[in-house]
Write a protein that holds these residues in place. Structure first.
Motif, mmCIF file in Angstrom:
data_model
loop_
_atom_site.group_PDB
_atom_site.id
_atom_site.type_symbol
_atom_site.label_atom_id
_atom_site.label_comp_id
_atom_site.label_asym_id
_atom_site.label_seq_id
_atom_site.Cartn_x
_atom_site.Cartn_y
_atom_site.Cartn_z
ATOM 1 N N ILE A 372 -4.166 7.365 6.817
ATOM 2 C CA ILE A 372 -4.766 6.181 6.191
ATOM 3 C C ILE A 372 -3.907 5.752 4.994
ATOM 4 O O ILE A 372 -3.698 4.558 4.760
ATOM 5 N N GLY A 373 -3.368 6.744 4.262
ATOM 6 C CA GLY A 373 -2.506 6.444 3.129
ATOM 7 C C GLY A 373 -1.225 5.727 3.515
ATOM 8 O O GLY A 373 -0.691 4.935 2.739
ATOM 9 N N LEU A 374 -0.729 5.994 4.738
ATOM 10 C CA LEU A 374 0.494 5.322 5.202
ATOM 11 C C LEU A 374 0.292 3.817 5.378
ATOM 12 O O LEU A 374 1.262 3.067 5.457
ATOM 13 N N CYS A 375 -0.973 3.405 5.470
ATOM 14 C CA CYS A 375 -1.282 1.985 5.686
ATOM 15 C C CYS A 375 -1.669 1.271 4.397
ATOM 16 O O CYS A 375 -2.105 0.125 4.435
ATOM 17 N N THR A 376 -1.571 1.982 3.261
ATOM 18 C CA THR A 376 -2.033 1.400 2.002
ATOM 19 C C THR A 376 -0.892 1.276 0.997
ATOM 20 O O THR A 376 -0.008 2.122 0.960
ATOM 21 N N PRO A 377 -0.898 0.202 0.172
ATOM 22 C CA PRO A 377 0.081 0.117 -0.912
ATOM 23 C C PRO A 377 -0.271 1.138 -1.993
ATOM 24 O O PRO A 377 -1.417 1.604 -2.032
ATOM 25 N N PRO A 378 0.646 1.572 -2.884
ATOM 26 C CA PRO A 378 1.991 1.022 -3.070
ATOM 27 C C PRO A 378 3.101 1.725 -2.291
ATOM 28 O O PRO A 378 4.224 1.267 -2.312
#
Length: 431
Positions: A372-378
């Motif tokens: 999920i973190g791979l799809c979120t900025p920054p």
């Protein structure tokens, strides 16, 4: 006094990231600074450099450069086109058919290539223009591509699961690979449901229904690519070869397949090898630096202190698991997946094992969180690839991303609180 090393580690790491220092160097430098609090300079520098070297001294890690190379060969070898053609005959006529094709194609491509970025690049460049032509918004297509590309990190073979096995002290790679299938497919199905509802709401055009003959033809075309999964996973599970040996077989198989499809030539090989070497070097530097930070934290008793603090918050396993999930989701926003697995596995694994959770299940939970973190900025690498391929902006993609995020979080909730989703297959094979 015992809080000083923790403060030095956290503050120096955050400060280095804030000024734009690469993640690997941020990890290594903050590890050195933390050691300098406890011991003189020469032993500190010697220990950190030694730990970076010994951290890479693992037979299991040899699988990573081979799987990276096989992923590059697949990306260039025409495999994505055949997988997309097969997916198109299966779901092309359903609401949001092209979005569903993207999800299925990404699941198959990611599972075979083991790389979310390779999947996002391949699916986005092939399906993106076609989705626009059929009236889909560019941002919706990018959002589907970004989220679905991460499923290949849960569905094996997965480099991240190999890294988790190393960080956890030797959890079976075969068990982790089998454990990833149901959560990965479940995540893909939830993304498909959300994408289908969104497409129906926006009244996007449906494709034509495929005949059984077309389904069969595209399946036959895709069989050689899909057979790699049987060879790799089947060989590992049955004990014919290790994950490292399987990765070398994957390289040989994909290279031969690329030549058969006439998509790869001897002229292409130097470029493919160079790209694979660059990716491998980046990953290995991250692993070496992260293993150093893990050792430094262990030396300073940081994992034990955090474990005690978490268990002191509540004796309710549900509360503890919710806190760990929230912390991992937060970590995933700011840190790349490989260092996050190596650094936080030694911290959280003792906590969840005290609660009675199987280390295999926790490995899948951790990877799903960080996906999920791979799809979120920054620092969401897959987000940047997906947006770049679609030629749009992060701000425009956020709106269609939110319901897909919620689908991934719901999958995470199910995997966390229903252990059989993860453990059924490994137990079936006595792993």
């Amino acid at each position: 006094m015992e809080y000083i090393p923790v403060l030095v580690l956290v503050l120096s790491f955050v400060a280095l990231l804030a000024i734009g220092t690469p993640v690997a160097w941020s990890i290594a430098i903050s590890s050195v600074l933390t050691m300098l609090v406890s011991i003189p300079a020469l032993p500190a520098f010697t220990t950190v450099s030694q730990r970076m070297g010994t951290g890479l001294d693992s037979f299991a890690l040899l699988a990573i450069p081979f799987f990276v190379l096989s992923g590059q060969l697949m990306n260039k070898g025409g495999i994505a086109h055949r997988l997309i053609a097969f997916a198109k005959t299966l779901v092309g006529s359903l609401p949001g058919g092209l979005a569903l094709i993207n999800v299925i194609g990404a699941m198959l491509m990611g599972a075979i290539a083991g790389s979310a970025m390779a999947s996002a690049s391949a699916m986005g460049s092939i399906l993106g223009p076609e989705m626009e032509k059929e009236g889909y918004s560019k941002e919706f297509g990018a959002a589907v591509n970004i989220t679905s590309s991460t499923t290949g990190l849960i569905i094996p073979p997965s480099n991240v699961l190999i890294v988790y096995s190393l960080a956890s002290g030797g959890v079976s790679i075969a068990a982790l690979f089998l454990a990833g299938y149901i959560p990965g497919i479940l995540t893909g199905l939830l993304l498909m449901i959300v994408a289908s509802f969104w497409a129906k709401k926006k009244n996007y055009k449906r494709g034509e229904r495929s005949s059984l003959r077309q389904v069969f033809k595209t399946f036959i075309d895709a069989v050689p690519s899909l057979f790699l999964l049987v060879v790799v996973i089947g060989g590992i599970v049955t004990g014919i070869f290790t994950a490292t040996e399987a990765s070398a077989i994957a390289v040989l198989y994909t290279m031969v397949l690329g030549f058969i499809y006439k998509e790869i030539t001897f002229k292409n090989l130097p470029e493919i090898l160079l790209e694979s070497s660059i990716t491998t070097a980046i990953v290995m530097l991250l692993i070496g630096a992260s293993m150093t930070m893990s050792w430094v934290m262990s030396y300073e008793n940081i994992p034990q202190d955090i474990s005690s603090a978490l268990l002191g918050v509540s004796d309710n396993p549900i509360i503890i698991l919710l806190i760990i999930n929230l912390l991992l989701l937060f970590v995933g926003i700011f840190m790349d997946m490989t260092p996050a697995v190596l650094i936080f596995t030694p911290i959280f694994l003792p906590v969840v094992t005290k609660l009675g959770m199987d280390p295999v299940q926790f490995g899948i939970i951790m990877v799903l969180n960080l996906c999920i973190g791979l799809c979120t900025p920054p620092v969401g690498s897959v987000l940047f690839v997906g947006v770049g391929v679609a030629k749009t902006t992060i701000q425009k993609v956020i709106k269609p991303l939110i319901p897909l995020f919620l689908a991934m979080i719901f999958a995470l909730f199910l995997v966390t609180f229903f252990p059989e989703l993860t453990l059924w297959l490994p137990r079936l094979f006595d792993l």
